[in-house]
Design an enzyme around this catalytic site. Sequence first.
Site, mmCIF file in Angstrom:
data_model
loop_
_atom_site.group_PDB
_atom_site.id
_atom_site.type_symbol
_atom_site.label_atom_id
_atom_site.label_comp_id
_atom_site.label_asym_id
_atom_site.label_seq_id
_atom_site.Cartn_x
_atom_site.Cartn_y
_atom_site.Cartn_z
ATOM 1 N N CYS A 188 0.231 7.853 2.910
ATOM 2 C CA CYS A 188 0.644 7.203 4.177
ATOM 3 C C CYS A 188 1.675 8.076 4.878
ATOM 4 C CB CYS A 188 1.169 5.787 3.922
ATOM 5 S SG CYS A 188 0.250 4.801 2.744
ATOM 6 N N ASP B 200 -8.490 0.969 8.047
ATOM 7 C CA ASP B 200 -7.187 1.618 8.208
ATOM 8 C C ASP B 200 -6.905 1.814 9.695
ATOM 9 O OD1 ASP B 200 -4.900 3.140 8.102
ATOM 10 O OD2 ASP B 200 -5.682 4.605 6.662
ATOM 11 N N HIS C 288 -5.909 0.565 4.008
ATOM 12 C CA HIS C 288 -4.757 1.464 4.065
ATOM 13 C C HIS C 288 -3.809 1.164 2.885
ATOM 14 C CE1 HIS C 288 -1.749 4.042 5.882
ATOM 15 N NE2 HIS C 288 -0.862 3.131 5.536
#
Length: 281
Positions: free
Chosen positions: A161, A212, A244
């Site tokens: 991320c 995501d 995600h």
Amino acid sequence: MRFTALSTLLLLGANPSTAERKDTPSSYSIERTLVKESGAPSGKEFTHNNVTYYLSKPSSDNPRTKARSDAAVLFLTDVFGIQLPENKRLIDSFARAGYLTLGPDLFQGSPAPADINVPGFNTSEFLARHTPAVTDPIVAAAIGYLKTQLKITKVGVTGYCFGGRYAFRFVGEEDPAQGRADVGFAAHPSLLGDDEIRAVAKPVAVAAAETDSLLNATARSNLEVLLKETGERYQVNLYSGTQHGFAVRANLTNPAERYGKEEAFVQAVRWFDTFLVTGGV
Ligand SMILES: *[C@@H]1O[C@H](CO)[C@@H](O)[C@H](O)[C@H]1NC(C)=O
Ligand SMILES: *[C@@H]1O[C@H](CO)[C@@H](O)[C@H](O)[C@H]1NC(C)=O
Ligand SMILES: *[C@@H]1O[C@H](CO)[C@@H](O)[C@H](O)[C@H]1NC(C)=O
Ligand SMILES: *[C@@H]1O[C@H](CO)[C@@H](O)[C@H](O)[C@H]1NC(C)=O
């Protein structure tokens, strides 16, 4: 599935011919032991030049460790930082795969709360405080620590991320802050700019989630187009049934997410094995 079972056995140091014979559904259970999902951290935290780190060392009993003694994995976390148990366990997991693995505290003791939706936590404000101008020097300090203190010569950077963007930045053409890595891997990277993708100058692989909003299907195809244009080796894997964050905070009771997390880890290890430890393909 066959490829996975084989690569998993290679990770565990088994002979490939044994892998062929044992390529049955039961080999899936071996895969499950790869990513550490419980237990106390096996690494240690320390501070050097005002940066806190979590370091996990590979066991000398591990047959994979010796061939990796000049290499290390630099682990760049999501916004939950090295404080999140899942991040510590992933660092430990790379160490179990034979790599000395170092995770710098990117947020200087103040990561995002584990539940990002708690009242009072302002994500935009948090991200505005952790720009590349603030974060690049911490990543560069970690690379410097690996090279000068631990005598590492080859660094594979893995980012999740928030950290995924920095994995890209540190395999780019330009040296962001006196430090570069040799190979990159990013899982569901966020805030990644086109210029940062175009600048890629080393092999880089990506694990992407099906759902995501920070890297949707359009952004993912764009990533693939731009990676191809770099002329570097690249790989983009898309894991169905994932969201995600899955490579760190998978819902382990959801089989698709659990499988995706394990595969993303195996993908990273195979990528480093191939491009960091051996000469690439
Ligand atoms: C060390 O880092 C802290 C934040 O963790 C910062 O407040 C402090 O100013 C830093 N000190 C030095 C000498 O850089
Ligand atoms: C969150 O932070 C941003 C940027 O600092 C600010 O513009 C916004 O008003 C804040 N939101 C809340 C709910 O406090
Ligand atoms: C996908 O993400 C981009 C930003 O990267 C955004 O501009 C676009 O609207 C998104 N598309 C969809 C279908 O959500
Ligand atoms: C996790 O996955 C299981 C199985 O799909 C589901 O029942 C559960 O609601 C999920 N938990 C969360 C917190 O989403």
